[in-house]
Design an enzyme around this catalytic site. Sequence first.
Site, PDB file in Angstrom:
ATOM      1  CG  ASN A  10      -1.718   1.244   1.404  1.00 23.09           C
ATOM      2  OD1 ASN A  10      -1.766   2.084   0.495  1.00 23.09           O
ATOM      3  ND2 ASN A  10      -2.356   1.392   2.547  1.00 23.09           N
ATOM      4  CE  LYS A  12      -0.077   3.227   4.777  1.00 23.36           C
ATOM      5  NZ  LYS A  12       0.087   3.303   6.218  1.00 23.36           N
ATOM      6  CG  HIS A  96      -5.614   1.909   5.321  1.00 19.09           C
ATOM      7  ND1 HIS A  96      -5.186   2.854   6.209  1.00 19.09           N
ATOM      8  CD2 HIS A  96      -4.586   1.032   5.165  1.00 19.09           C
ATOM      9  CE1 HIS A  96      -3.935   2.562   6.571  1.00 19.09           C
ATOM     10  NE2 HIS A  96      -3.552   1.459   5.950  1.00 19.09           N
ATOM     11  CD  GLU A  98      -2.690   5.507   6.822  1.00 22.56           C
ATOM     12  OE1 GLU A  98      -2.714   5.566   5.581  1.00 22.56           O
ATOM     13  OE2 GLU A  98      -1.752   4.997   7.457  1.00 22.56           O
ATOM     14  N   GLY A 174       2.881   2.603  10.702  1.00 21.12           N
ATOM     15  CA  GLY A 174       3.801   3.717  10.515  1.00 21.12           C
ATOM     16  C   GLY A 174       4.514   4.140  11.792  1.00 21.12           C
TER      17      GLY A 174
HETATM   18  P1  13P Z   1       3.325   0.582   7.586  1.00 27.85           P
HETATM   19  O1  13P Z   1       3.881  -0.704   7.010  1.00 27.85           O
HETATM   20  O2  13P Z   1       4.024   1.802   7.060  1.00 27.85           O
HETATM   21  O3  13P Z   1       3.257   0.522   9.079  1.00 27.85           O
HETATM   22  O4  13P Z   1       1.822   0.712   7.067  1.00 27.85           O
HETATM   23  C1  13P Z   1       0.977  -0.365   7.182  1.00 27.85           C
HETATM   24  C2  13P Z   1      -0.271  -0.078   6.437  1.00 27.85           C
HETATM   25  O5  13P Z   1      -1.030   0.801   6.816  1.00 27.85           O
HETATM   26  C3  13P Z   1      -0.547  -0.829   5.208  1.00 27.85           C
HETATM   27  O6  13P Z   1      -1.816  -0.594   4.727  1.00 27.85           O
END
Ligand code: 13P
Length: 255
Positions: A10, A12, A96, A98, A174
């Site tokens: 992902n 983002k 997700h 977020e 993250g």
């Molecule tokens: P990270 O691997 O950066 O922690 O993010 C995980 C994530 O949200 C994947 O969708």
Amino acid sequence: MARRFFVAGNWKMNNTIEQSVNLVNSLQKEMRDMHKVDIMVAPPFTAIKSVYDALSSSSIQVGAQDVFWEESGAYTGEVSPMMLKDAGCKWAIIGHSERRQYFGETDDTVNRKMKAALAAGLKAIVCVGETLEERDAGKAFDVLDRQVAGALAGLGKEDMDKIVIAYEPVWAIGTGRNATPQQADEAHAKIRARVGELFGSKTPETMRVLYGGSMKPANALELLKCENVDGGLIGGASLKTAEFAAIIRAAIEAS
Ligand code: 13P
């Protein structure tokens, strides 16, 4: 029952079209021997078509990071399932954390998106996971129960082979802090049990549950070796070819 490992990136809100194409081109070079696992990348909307074209001779699949539930119309800023398919997507990531946290996504909107994506012929990776506050309050499993049931409401058993669930504890995304293998395995077992309650005991045997939340080369193997972990949904580490490839190698080793 053996489930095929699935490693998904992902990206983002990262990468221009040029950066995206460069990233998948270097991934393809790294991944010549990596056919034993399913691999997907989810670029930002603007780069999906270019990434799809760059992957035309590759088994790496392309997904979107979100999707809207209507087919077309006056919904400024939204992208429909059919548009994603048209651009080359096989998958959509839905729900997700977020999106739940910053953009008002709820179990209900996740469910609408699931139904629309499947109806259009997309497969879905639906994300569930508790916040730190919920975990500390002992409510992690209640949250997973609610989110799984909410996301899958009204779907049939026959839809379930087009759905992958990603367990993404919000406190691990993250942050550099990952769930321990035991925490991940327990949560995945819980998700599987919930799906069993909803669709019968056979469905969770074949359904894949991915772990997401600071999965890196250094912790991937121990997470992927857990009985209930069938792959990863990778954020930060999917933006670097060497790291993403190392996680895929860990999945091959664990399978
Ligand atoms: P990270 O691997 O950066 O922690 O993010 C995980 C994530 O949200 C994947 O969708």
